[in-house]
Design a protein around this motif. Structure first.
Motif, PDB file in Angstrom:
ATOM      1  N   CYS A  71       0.815  -1.214   0.000  1.00 41.23           N
ATOM      2  CA  CYS A  71       0.000   0.000   0.000  1.00 41.23           C
ATOM      3  C   CYS A  71       0.849   1.265   0.000  1.00 41.23           C
ATOM      4  N   HIS A  72       0.289   2.286  -0.621  1.00 41.29           N
ATOM      5  CA  HIS A  72       0.933   3.600  -0.726  1.00 41.29           C
ATOM      6  C   HIS A  72      -0.155   4.650  -0.503  1.00 41.29           C
ATOM      7  N   ALA A  73       0.022   5.485   0.502  1.00 45.11           N
ATOM      8  CA  ALA A  73      -0.887   6.604   0.752  1.00 45.11           C
ATOM      9  C   ALA A  73      -0.114   7.899   0.587  1.00 45.11           C
ATOM     10  N   LEU A  74      -0.759   8.919   0.025  1.00 47.08           N
ATOM     11  CA  LEU A  74      -0.090  10.205  -0.150  1.00 47.08           C
ATOM     12  C   LEU A  74      -1.070  11.340   0.039  1.00 47.08           C
ATOM     13  N   SER A  75      -0.565  12.437   0.572  1.00 50.90           N
ATOM     14  CA  SER A  75      -1.392  13.621   0.754  1.00 50.90           C
ATOM     15  C   SER A  75      -1.703  14.207  -0.616  1.00 50.90           C
ATOM     16  N   ALA A  76      -2.977  14.571  -0.822  1.00 55.53           N
ATOM     17  CA  ALA A  76      -3.412  15.071  -2.127  1.00 55.53           C
ATOM     18  C   ALA A  76      -4.605  15.987  -1.914  1.00 55.53           C
ATOM     19  N   PRO A  77      -4.385  17.307  -1.917  1.00 51.65           N
ATOM     20  CA  PRO A  77      -5.493  18.233  -1.700  1.00 51.65           C
ATOM     21  C   PRO A  77      -6.638  17.983  -2.676  1.00 51.65           C
ATOM     22  N   SER A  78      -7.859  17.982  -2.144  1.00 52.72           N
ATOM     23  CA  SER A  78      -9.016  17.681  -2.979  1.00 52.72           C
ATOM     24  C   SER A  78      -9.596  18.916  -3.643  1.00 52.72           C
ATOM     25  N   GLY A  79      -9.177  20.117  -3.224  1.00 56.78           N
ATOM     26  CA  GLY A  79      -9.710  21.340  -3.794  1.00 56.78           C
ATOM     27  C   GLY A  79      -9.260  21.559  -5.220  1.00 56.78           C
ATOM     28  N   VAL A  80      -9.989  22.386  -5.946  1.00 55.29           N
ATOM     29  CA  VAL A  80      -9.662  22.660  -7.347  1.00 55.29           C
ATOM     30  C   VAL A  80      -9.108  24.068  -7.528  1.00 55.29           C
ATOM     31  N   ASN A  81      -9.059  24.847  -6.473  1.00 49.47           N
ATOM     32  CA  ASN A  81      -8.555  26.210  -6.568  1.00 49.47           C
ATOM     33  C   ASN A  81      -7.045  26.244  -6.368  1.00 49.47           C
ATOM     34  N   GLU A  82      -6.386  27.234  -6.950  1.00 46.71           N
ATOM     35  CA  GLU A  82      -4.942  27.337  -6.856  1.00 46.71           C
ATOM     36  C   GLU A  82      -4.470  27.458  -5.410  1.00 46.71           C
ATOM     37  N   GLU A  83      -5.276  28.105  -4.564  1.00 39.22           N
ATOM     38  CA  GLU A  83      -4.859  28.258  -3.174  1.00 39.22           C
ATOM     39  C   GLU A  83      -4.851  26.926  -2.432  1.00 39.22           C
ATOM     40  N   ASP A  84      -5.495  25.902  -3.001  1.00 40.34           N
ATOM     41  CA  ASP A  84      -5.485  24.576  -2.374  1.00 40.34           C
ATOM     42  C   ASP A  84      -4.230  23.788  -2.729  1.00 40.34           C
ATOM     43  N   ASP A  85      -3.493  24.252  -3.735  1.00 45.16           N
ATOM     44  CA  ASP A  85      -2.287  23.545  -4.147  1.00 45.16           C
ATOM     45  C   ASP A  85      -1.244  23.591  -3.039  1.00 45.16           C
ATOM     46  N   SER A  86      -0.382  22.579  -3.022  1.00 56.35           N
ATOM     47  CA  SER A  86       0.693  22.538  -2.038  1.00 56.35           C
ATOM     48  C   SER A  86       1.978  22.099  -2.713  1.00 56.35           C
ATOM     49  N   SER A  87       3.083  22.707  -2.287  1.00 59.10           N
ATOM     50  CA  SER A  87       4.391  22.300  -2.806  1.00 59.10           C
ATOM     51  C   SER A  87       4.992  21.177  -1.973  1.00 59.10           C
ATOM     52  N   LEU A  88       4.266  20.714  -0.968  1.00 57.72           N
ATOM     53  CA  LEU A  88       4.770  19.681  -0.059  1.00 57.72           C
ATOM     54  C   LEU A  88       3.830  18.482  -0.097  1.00 57.72           C
ATOM     55  N   THR A  89       4.392  17.294  -0.324  1.00 57.48           N
ATOM     56  CA  THR A  89       3.606  16.051  -0.363  1.00 57.48           C
ATOM     57  C   THR A  89       4.208  15.056   0.609  1.00 57.48           C
ATOM     58  N   LEU A  90       3.348  14.402   1.359  1.00 58.75           N
ATOM     59  CA  LEU A  90       3.782  13.348   2.275  1.00 58.75           C
ATOM     60  C   LEU A  90       3.360  12.000   1.716  1.00 58.75           C
ATOM     61  N   HIS A  91       4.345  11.100   1.527  1.00 64.71           N
ATOM     62  CA  HIS A  91       4.094   9.735   1.055  1.00 64.71           C
ATOM     63  C   HIS A  91       4.297   8.744   2.201  1.00 64.71           C
ATOM     64  N   LEU A  92       3.464   7.711   2.224  1.00 62.27           N
ATOM     65  CA  LEU A  92       3.626   6.606   3.169  1.00 62.27           C
ATOM     66  C   LEU A  92       3.549   5.307   2.392  1.00 62.27           C
ATOM     67  N   TRP A  93       4.544   4.440   2.596  1.00 65.35           N
ATOM     68  CA  TRP A  93       4.518   3.114   1.986  1.00 65.35           C
ATOM     69  C   TRP A  93       4.546   2.058   3.088  1.00 65.35           C
ATOM     70  N   HIS A  94       3.653   1.076   3.004  1.00 70.79           N
ATOM     71  CA  HIS A  94       3.701  -0.058   3.924  1.00 70.79           C
ATOM     72  C   HIS A  94       3.603  -1.326   3.082  1.00 70.79           C
ATOM     73  N   GLN A  95       4.676  -2.089   3.094  1.00 66.83           N
ATOM     74  CA  GLN A  95       4.708  -3.341   2.340  1.00 66.83           C
ATOM     75  C   GLN A  95       3.906  -4.403   3.083  1.00 66.83           C
ATOM     76  N   ALA A  96       3.257  -5.275   2.341  1.00 65.78           N
ATOM     77  CA  ALA A  96       2.451  -6.336   2.939  1.00 65.78           C
ATOM     78  C   ALA A  96       3.340  -7.379   3.614  1.00 65.78           C
ATOM     79  N   GLY A  97       2.713  -8.189   4.477  1.00 66.25           N
ATOM     80  CA  GLY A  97       3.423  -9.289   5.123  1.00 66.25           C
ATOM     81  C   GLY A  97       3.945  -8.938   6.500  1.00 66.25           C
ATOM     82  N   PRO A  98       4.249  -9.960   7.320  1.00 60.49           N
ATOM     83  CA  PRO A  98       4.681  -9.742   8.709  1.00 60.49           C
ATOM     84  C   PRO A  98       5.895  -8.839   8.833  1.00 60.49           C
ATOM     85  N   GLN A  99       6.829  -8.945   7.890  1.00 60.65           N
ATOM     86  CA  GLN A  99       8.057  -8.158   7.950  1.00 60.65           C
ATOM     87  C   GLN A  99       8.054  -7.000   6.957  1.00 60.65           C
ATOM     88  N   GLY A 100       6.877  -6.655   6.440  1.00 63.15           N
ATOM     89  CA  GLY A 100       6.805  -5.596   5.442  1.00 63.15           C
ATOM     90  C   GLY A 100       7.322  -4.270   5.961  1.00 63.15           C
TER      91      GLY A 100
END
Length: 354
Positions: A46-75
């Protein structure tokens, strides 16, 4: 009326499980949760990332946070910030107006490789499992991360907790010590193993097309395509000793085109033959935008842009095994937030042919 299973739990004094849904969901999976996007591939990575849902320019962000979690006990668990623009000092990040503190920011490490070939993106990773968990524990109860003095550099945490819970559910971690959202007493070895990756069957390179075959196939492909707006263009490449691929482009808009993709006999009259392409998951629309075939590797690919800068859309590739095109990889990003295609959530993963 109470269901028998529920009534039995009550009568015996047993407790209901903390998470009432099944421990996993169908994969591949793509879901938008408030200000986040979550994608899990066919292996349950799985991969989750921050993604503003707004459509206006003021909702844009130059900063993105990504999270990755691999499956399995030792992921593995990994966290990464991407900043687009001038280099910044992430040790100054504020969580709801308060400094994060050295205990967290000292775990951020600058990553030297350019993300997706973009020199304007600086990445800062948290690569150790324990450190990443400390970050998530702190962020889950917050509302917003912000670089002081830069309104464009922010991460909304609305939807983060639900995204972590979804990832746990997909991977069968709910109430397990390895869970991100709802850890419990379940042992790590009780987590289901990562699903096996499909192994691609090898492409056997055929004799390349000669000049006569090239010319004949291109001419037939151009005749079959019906341009509506703008001119058409076609290319051809070998599939087998008897078959070839033709890719005709026509009707181009601002940054996407329509394509007529066919397999044909290599000899005149270049009759069409059945084209067997493994469908994309989640009813993905393939072979649009930009489409190309590489006869050296037997790979058919597409890249679809939802807007001109190419920060949202879909991309996939297939490898020919002599009979059909096997899906090799598939990525998708439903929101246009400045994320380069190399960092779109992966929904399909495979193992190359031995």
């Amino acid at each position: 009326m109470l269901r028998p299973a529920l009534l039995a739990l009550i009568l015996t004094g047993a407790t209901l499980p903390a998470f009432a849904q099944p421990p996993s969901e169908t994969v591949p999976l793509l879901r938008e949760i408030k200000e986040w996007v979550v994608g899990c591939d066919n292996l349950r990575n799985c991969h989750a990332l921050s993604a503003p849902s707004g459509v206006n320019e003021e909702d844009d962000s130059s900063l993105t946070l990504h999270l990755w979690h691999q499956a399995g006990p030792q992921g593995y668990l990994r966290l990464r910030f991407d900043h687009r623009g001038e280099p910044v000092d992430l040790s100054t990040l504020l969580l709801d107006g308060q400094p994060l503190g050295l205990a967290l920011t000292r775990d951020l490490h600058v990553e030297l490789d350019d993300q997706a070939g973009d020199p304007e993106v600086q990445s800062y990773g948290v690569i150790e499992d324990a450190s990443a968990r400390r970050w998530l524990q702190r962020l889950r109860n917050g509302q917003r991360l912000q670089l002081p003095g830069d309104e464009q550099a922010h991460v909304s945490l609305s939807g983060l907790s639900a995204s972590l819970l979804l990832m746990d559910a997909v991977q069968g971690r709910v109430d397990n010590v390895t869970a991100l959202a709802r850890p419990g007493k379940g042992a790590a070895n009780e987590v289901p193993p990562r699903l096996p990756a499909p192994v691609l069957r090898k492409f056997v390179s055929p004799p390349p097309l000669n000049a006569q075959e090239q010319a004949g196939l291109v001419a037939v492909a151009l005749k079959a395509a019906t341009p509506e707006e703008g001119g058409s263009e076609a290319k051809a490449g070998a599939l087998t000793a008897q078959q070839a691929m033709t890719v005709a482009r026509y009707d181009c808009a601002a940054y996407n085109c329509e394509y007529d993709v066919n397999s044909r006999q290599r000899q005149a009259p270049y009759t069409e033959t059945p084209l067997n392409v493994q469908p994309l998951p989640l009813d993905g629309a393939a072979l649009q935008g930009s489409v190309w075939y590489d006869e050296a590797s037997g790979t058919l690919s597409y890249f679809y842009k939802q807007r001109g800068i190419g920060d949202c859309g879909g991309a996939g590739s297939w490898v020919f095994d002599g009979e059909r095109f096997q899906l090799s990889e598939f990525h998708i990003m439903p929101r246009c937030t400045g994320v380069a295609s190399g960092d779109w959530p992966a929904l399909w993963s495979t193992t190359p042919a031995p």
